[in-house]
Scaffold this motif. Structure first.
Motif, PDB file in Angstrom:
ATOM      1  N   GLY A  77    -118.989 -20.636   1.705  1.00 52.23           N
ATOM      2  CA  GLY A  77    -118.626 -21.487   0.584  1.00 52.23           C
ATOM      3  C   GLY A  77    -117.866 -22.740   0.995  1.00 52.23           C
ATOM      4  O   GLY A  77    -117.276 -22.826   2.074  1.00 52.23           O
ATOM      5  N   ALA A  78    -117.863 -23.697   0.095  1.00 54.16           N
ATOM      6  CA  ALA A  78    -117.257 -25.017   0.322  1.00 54.16           C
ATOM      7  C   ALA A  78    -115.819 -24.919   0.797  1.00 54.16           C
ATOM      8  O   ALA A  78    -115.049 -24.069   0.352  1.00 54.16           O
ATOM      9  N   ASN A  79    -115.477 -25.800   1.734  1.00 50.88           N
ATOM     10  CA  ASN A  79    -114.112 -25.980   2.245  1.00 50.88           C
ATOM     11  C   ASN A  79    -113.532 -24.766   2.965  1.00 50.88           C
ATOM     12  O   ASN A  79    -112.316 -24.675   3.128  1.00 50.88           O
ATOM     13  N   SER A  80    -114.374 -23.860   3.398  1.00 49.38           N
ATOM     14  CA  SER A  80    -113.894 -22.735   4.194  1.00 49.38           C
ATOM     15  C   SER A  80    -113.616 -23.194   5.619  1.00 49.38           C
ATOM     16  O   SER A  80    -114.163 -24.193   6.087  1.00 49.38           O
ATOM     17  N   VAL A  81    -112.760 -22.441   6.309  1.00 49.69           N
ATOM     18  CA  VAL A  81    -112.438 -22.717   7.707  1.00 49.69           C
ATOM     19  C   VAL A  81    -112.759 -21.459   8.510  1.00 49.69           C
ATOM     20  O   VAL A  81    -112.276 -20.370   8.194  1.00 49.69           O
ATOM     21  N   ILE A  82    -113.579 -21.634   9.554  1.00 48.58           N
ATOM     22  CA  ILE A  82    -113.962 -20.535  10.422  1.00 48.58           C
ATOM     23  C   ILE A  82    -113.321 -20.799  11.782  1.00 48.58           C
ATOM     24  O   ILE A  82    -113.605 -21.814  12.421  1.00 48.58           O
ATOM     25  N   LEU A  83    -112.438 -19.905  12.211  1.00 49.68           N
ATOM     26  CA  LEU A  83    -111.722 -20.095  13.469  1.00 49.68           C
ATOM     27  C   LEU A  83    -112.503 -19.523  14.642  1.00 49.68           C
ATOM     28  O   LEU A  83    -113.317 -18.603  14.481  1.00 49.68           O
ATOM     29  N   GLY A  84    -112.233 -20.043  15.839  1.00 44.49           N
ATOM     30  CA  GLY A  84    -112.881 -19.586  17.051  1.00 44.49           C
ATOM     31  C   GLY A  84    -112.615 -18.114  17.323  1.00 44.49           C
ATOM     32  O   GLY A  84    -111.607 -17.559  16.906  1.00 44.49           O
ATOM     33  N   GLY A  85    -113.563 -17.500  18.039  1.00 41.02           N
ATOM     34  CA  GLY A  85    -113.443 -16.086  18.366  1.00 41.02           C
ATOM     35  C   GLY A  85    -113.924 -15.165  17.272  1.00 41.02           C
ATOM     36  O   GLY A  85    -113.736 -13.957  17.346  1.00 41.02           O
ATOM     37  N   VAL A  86    -114.599 -15.731  16.265  1.00 41.04           N
ATOM     38  CA  VAL A  86    -115.022 -14.961  15.092  1.00 41.04           C
ATOM     39  C   VAL A  86    -116.536 -14.782  15.096  1.00 41.04           C
ATOM     40  O   VAL A  86    -117.286 -15.704  15.411  1.00 41.04           O
ATOM     41  N   ARG A  87    -116.958 -13.577  14.723  1.00 43.10           N
ATOM     42  CA  ARG A  87    -118.368 -13.292  14.481  1.00 43.10           C
ATOM     43  C   ARG A  87    -118.507 -12.888  13.021  1.00 43.10           C
ATOM     44  O   ARG A  87    -117.841 -11.954  12.567  1.00 43.10           O
ATOM     45  N   ILE A  88    -119.347 -13.609  12.290  1.00 45.72           N
ATOM     46  CA  ILE A  88    -119.656 -13.273  10.899  1.00 45.72           C
ATOM     47  C   ILE A  88    -120.963 -12.500  10.918  1.00 45.72           C
ATOM     48  O   ILE A  88    -121.998 -13.015  11.366  1.00 45.72           O
ATOM     49  N   GLY A  95    -116.519 -16.723   0.348  1.00 40.45           N
ATOM     50  CA  GLY A  95    -116.186 -17.544  -0.813  1.00 40.45           C
ATOM     51  C   GLY A  95    -115.596 -18.887  -0.416  1.00 40.45           C
ATOM     52  O   GLY A  95    -115.137 -19.087   0.710  1.00 40.45           O
ATOM     53  N   SER A  96    -115.588 -19.802  -1.364  1.00 40.55           N
ATOM     54  CA  SER A  96    -115.044 -21.146  -1.133  1.00 40.55           C
ATOM     55  C   SER A  96    -113.581 -21.098  -0.705  1.00 40.55           C
ATOM     56  O   SER A  96    -112.828 -20.227  -1.138  1.00 40.55           O
ATOM     57  N   SER A  97    -113.201 -22.012   0.160  1.00 40.79           N
ATOM     58  CA  SER A  97    -111.817 -22.186   0.635  1.00 40.79           C
ATOM     59  C   SER A  97    -111.239 -20.940   1.301  1.00 40.79           C
ATOM     60  O   SER A  97    -110.049 -20.674   1.221  1.00 40.79           O
ATOM     61  N   THR A  98    -112.090 -20.206   1.997  1.00 39.13           N
ATOM     62  CA  THR A  98    -111.656 -19.003   2.707  1.00 39.13           C
ATOM     63  C   THR A  98    -111.288 -19.349   4.140  1.00 39.13           C
ATOM     64  O   THR A  98    -111.957 -20.154   4.779  1.00 39.13           O
ATOM     65  N   LEU A  99    -110.231 -18.743   4.652  1.00 41.33           N
ATOM     66  CA  LEU A  99    -109.848 -18.875   6.054  1.00 41.33           C
ATOM     67  C   LEU A  99    -110.316 -17.628   6.790  1.00 41.33           C
ATOM     68  O   LEU A  99    -109.759 -16.538   6.602  1.00 41.33           O
ATOM     69  N   VAL A 100    -111.343 -17.785   7.618  1.00 45.32           N
ATOM     70  CA  VAL A 100    -111.894 -16.660   8.372  1.00 45.32           C
ATOM     71  C   VAL A 100    -111.255 -16.667   9.753  1.00 45.32           C
ATOM     72  O   VAL A 100    -111.557 -17.514  10.578  1.00 45.32           O
ATOM     73  N   ASN A 101    -110.364 -15.699   9.974  1.00 48.63           N
ATOM     74  CA  ASN A 101    -109.624 -15.625  11.233  1.00 48.63           C
ATOM     75  C   ASN A 101    -109.870 -14.315  11.977  1.00 48.63           C
ATOM     76  O   ASN A 101    -109.159 -13.994  12.917  1.00 48.63           O
ATOM     77  N   LYS A 102    -110.874 -13.550  11.525  1.00 51.67           N
ATOM     78  CA  LYS A 102    -111.230 -12.294  12.195  1.00 51.67           C
ATOM     79  C   LYS A 102    -112.703 -12.021  11.942  1.00 51.67           C
ATOM     80  O   LYS A 102    -113.317 -12.631  11.060  1.00 51.67           O
TER      81      LYS A 102
END
Length: 150
Positions: A77-88, A95-102
């Protein structure tokens, strides 16, 4: 030019999405990336630390780099941030504006800061099947006003 490490089939992303070190990002098949999404595969703290301890930008501290992998059938979703070291994983909604840190496991729906699981992919699909598309803008506004009456 090869901008990403890997791009699968049927990947839709904004034309403006070319992050620094994009060669560290793999995006598999049937992935939709909304506007404003940021993939962050590096940090910049090394410059601050090198200046503090050595008086220059180059020194003992090196830039930290890490990869990101997005598997099949994923919506981010829009404006999300996906950090390094992450596998989706596969079959995932972010969802929008989610911080994916794991890492995000297969078959799940995530949202929030930081990301937390909100449900399953199968439940999301079942709810989405019930969504009706208005035939025109007048019907869309009528539905909206019905839902927002005081």
């Amino acid at each position: 030019n090869k901008l990403f490490h890997y791009i699968g089939d049927n990947v839709r992303l904004p034309a403006s999405l070319v992050p620094l070190h994009s060669e560290l990002i793999s995006i598999h098949n049937n992935v939709e990336i909304a506007s404003g999404v940021k993939f962050v595969v590096h940090d910049a703290i090394h410059g601050v630390l090198n200046l503090k301890f050595f008086g220059c930008l180059e020194g003992e501290f090196k830039e930290k780099l890490d990869c990101i992998e997005v598997m099949d059938n994923v919506f981010i979703g829009a404006n999300s941030v996906i950090l390094g070291g992450v596998r989706i994983g596969s079959n995932v909604v972010i969802g929008s504006s989610t911080l994916v840190n794991k890492d995000i496991p297969d078959g799940t729906v995530w949202g929030g800061i930081p990301a937390r699981q909100l449900g399953t992919f199968d439940d999301f699909v079942a709810k989405r099947r019930l969504v009706k598309c208005p035939k025109d803008e007048l019907e869309a506004w009528n539905i909206f006003y019905q839902q927002h009456q005081k």
